[in-house]
Write a protein that holds these residues in place. Structure first.
Motif, short mmCIF file in Angstrom:
data_model
loop_
_atom_site.label_atom_id
_atom_site.label_comp_id
_atom_site.label_asym_id
_atom_site.label_seq_id
_atom_site.Cartn_x
_atom_site.Cartn_y
_atom_site.Cartn_z
N ALA A 162 -2.24 -2.17 -2.74
CA ALA A 162 -2.61 -1.19 -1.72
C ALA A 162 -1.79 -1.34 -0.45
CB ALA A 162 -4.10 -1.31 -1.41
N ARG A 163 -1.59 -2.57 -0.02
CA ARG A 163 -0.93 -2.77 1.28
C ARG A 163 0.50 -3.26 1.17
NH1 ARG A 163 -4.87 -7.27 1.23
NH2 ARG A 163 -3.74 -9.20 0.79
N GLY A 164 0.91 -3.70 -0.04
CA GLY A 164 2.22 -4.32 -0.20
C GLY A 164 2.17 -5.77 0.22
N SER A 165 3.12 -6.56 -0.24
CA SER A 165 3.16 -7.97 0.15
C SER A 165 4.52 -8.55 -0.17
CB SER A 165 2.06 -8.78 -0.58
OG SER A 165 2.36 -8.91 -1.95
N VAL A 166 4.73 -9.78 0.26
CA VAL A 166 5.93 -10.52 -0.09
C VAL A 166 5.48 -11.81 -0.76
CG1 VAL A 166 7.98 -11.71 0.74
CG2 VAL A 166 7.27 -9.56 1.81
N ARG A 167 5.98 -12.06 -1.96
CA ARG A 167 5.58 -13.23 -2.72
C ARG A 167 6.79 -14.13 -2.95
NH1 ARG A 167 1.48 -11.67 -6.39
NH2 ARG A 167 1.96 -13.45 -7.70
N GLY A 191 1.62 0.60 -3.56
CA GLY A 191 1.55 1.63 -4.58
C GLY A 191 2.16 1.27 -5.92
N VAL A 192 2.49 -0.03 -6.13
CA VAL A 192 3.04 -0.42 -7.44
C VAL A 192 2.00 -0.15 -8.52
CG1 VAL A 192 4.67 -2.14 -6.59
CG2 VAL A 192 2.32 -2.81 -7.12
N THR A 193 2.46 0.15 -9.72
CA THR A 193 1.57 0.48 -10.82
C THR A 193 1.77 -0.49 -11.98
OG1 THR A 193 3.21 2.06 -11.67
CG2 THR A 193 1.46 2.93 -10.25
#
Length: 321
Positions: A162-167, A191-193
């Motif tokens: 939903a918010r995006g992130s950095v891993r 928005g990744v699926t």
């Protein structure tokens, strides 16, 4: 390559004979308890959350569960495990070129999945294809060759989607007796699926003869959520209603990924009816779909029984008419 065996039934606290409903109930209870967004010890809970998600990922899928059960019930939690030849994803972590196994194997850290899962259920690593062989020398001339692409799975929570992130993801290159670890910052866009592949250019197997490196692909596996199912960018929530709420109409609160919203239940709502809350799904355009489920009480008092009997006498409704 040996890995630690994972007892997925133990992770979910259920017997090997557990039904699908029992698995779901146990998973939901544990997922709510250990969700990193609500737990006090976030690091510890994050690891437990990944563990139970991986277990449910396998056991909630009939084909994966059958495959897992074929290993037998005699393995101990944490014991060294090596899959039988040709079983599961036997080509895990290997680079291939020209039909011949390459010299390198790859392992991942930080993807949210254990080595055991990757060994048994992870996707096969991709071959860049073509070429005369690594650093081939034809007629005295050295040919450059691009390195193989490699591919793995990455577990992404719905909150991250939903918010995006950095891993931070580490790739261990096993080359003979030498091990080289490279750490990469992976950007997970909002928005990744499910099944989407994140490409990191030049982070795959190193090229030879001056050739460029291959790419690293991380395939998104959306983590299970205790409250929501996912359909593309829409979130699906099952709302349980009392019979009188469905018949008379009501206002109830339902969760979203960030808070709660109030929705109106129209009078005469049927079980399985879908109500849409626009813009409360996953970006860029997902909605929250509330699916109603009418629940009948299993135990009623004497007073309640008399009221139900009175309704039976007074009502003209016949669902079979």
């Amino acid at each position: 390559m040996p890995v630690q065996y994972k007892d997925y039934y133990s992770s979910l606290g259920v017997q090997r004979t557990a039904t699908a409903d029992e698995l779901k109930k146990s998973y939901r209870k544990l997922a709510r308890q250990h969700h990193p967004d609500v737990a006090k010890d976030k690091k510890k809970s994050e690891e437990k959350f990944k563990e139970i998600n991986e277990a449910y990922e396998v056991l909630s899928d009939a084909d994966k569960r059958k495959k897992y059960d074929e290993l037998g019930a005699n393995w101990k939690q944490g014991a060294e495990f090596r899959p039988p030849p040709g079983y599961g994803n036997a080509s895990r972590g290997q680079a291939f070129r020209g039909g011949q196994p390459g010299a390198q194997e790859f392992e991942f850290d930080g993807t949210g999945f254990s080595d055991f899962f990757e060994q048994m259920f992870g996707g096969a690593r991709r071959d860049a294809g073509g070429g005369f062989g690594r650093g081939a020398n034809l007629g005295g001339q050295q040919y450059a060759e691009r390195g193989n692409d490699i591919e793995g799975d990455i577990m992404v929570t719905l909150e991250e989607a939903a918010r995006g992130s950095v891993r931070e993801v580490s790739v261990r290159h096993n080359i003979g007796r030498s091990i080289k670890t490279e750490t990469h910052q992976v950007k997970i866009p909002p928005g990744v699926t499910e099944g989407q592949r994140l490409r990191m250019v030049g982070r795959g197997e190193h090229g030879s003869g001056g050739g460029s490196a291959g790419d690293l692909y991380l395939r998104v596996r959306l983590a299970k959520h205790p409250d929501f199912d996912v359909d593309e960018h829409n979130l699906i929530y099952e709302a349980e209603l009392a019979p009188w709420e469905a018949a008379l109409g009501a206002e109830t609160s339902v969760p979203t990924l960030t808070d709660k919203v109030n929705i109106k239940i129209p009078a005469g709502t049927q079980s399985g009816q879908k109500l849409r809350v626009r813009g409360r799904g996953l970006p860029p355009s997902g909605d929250l779909i509330v699916v109603t489920k009418i629940v009948v009480p299993t135990k009623i008092s004497d007073v309640e029984k008399k009221l139900w009997e009175q309704l039976k006498r007074e009502s003209k409704f016949n669902p079979r008419a």
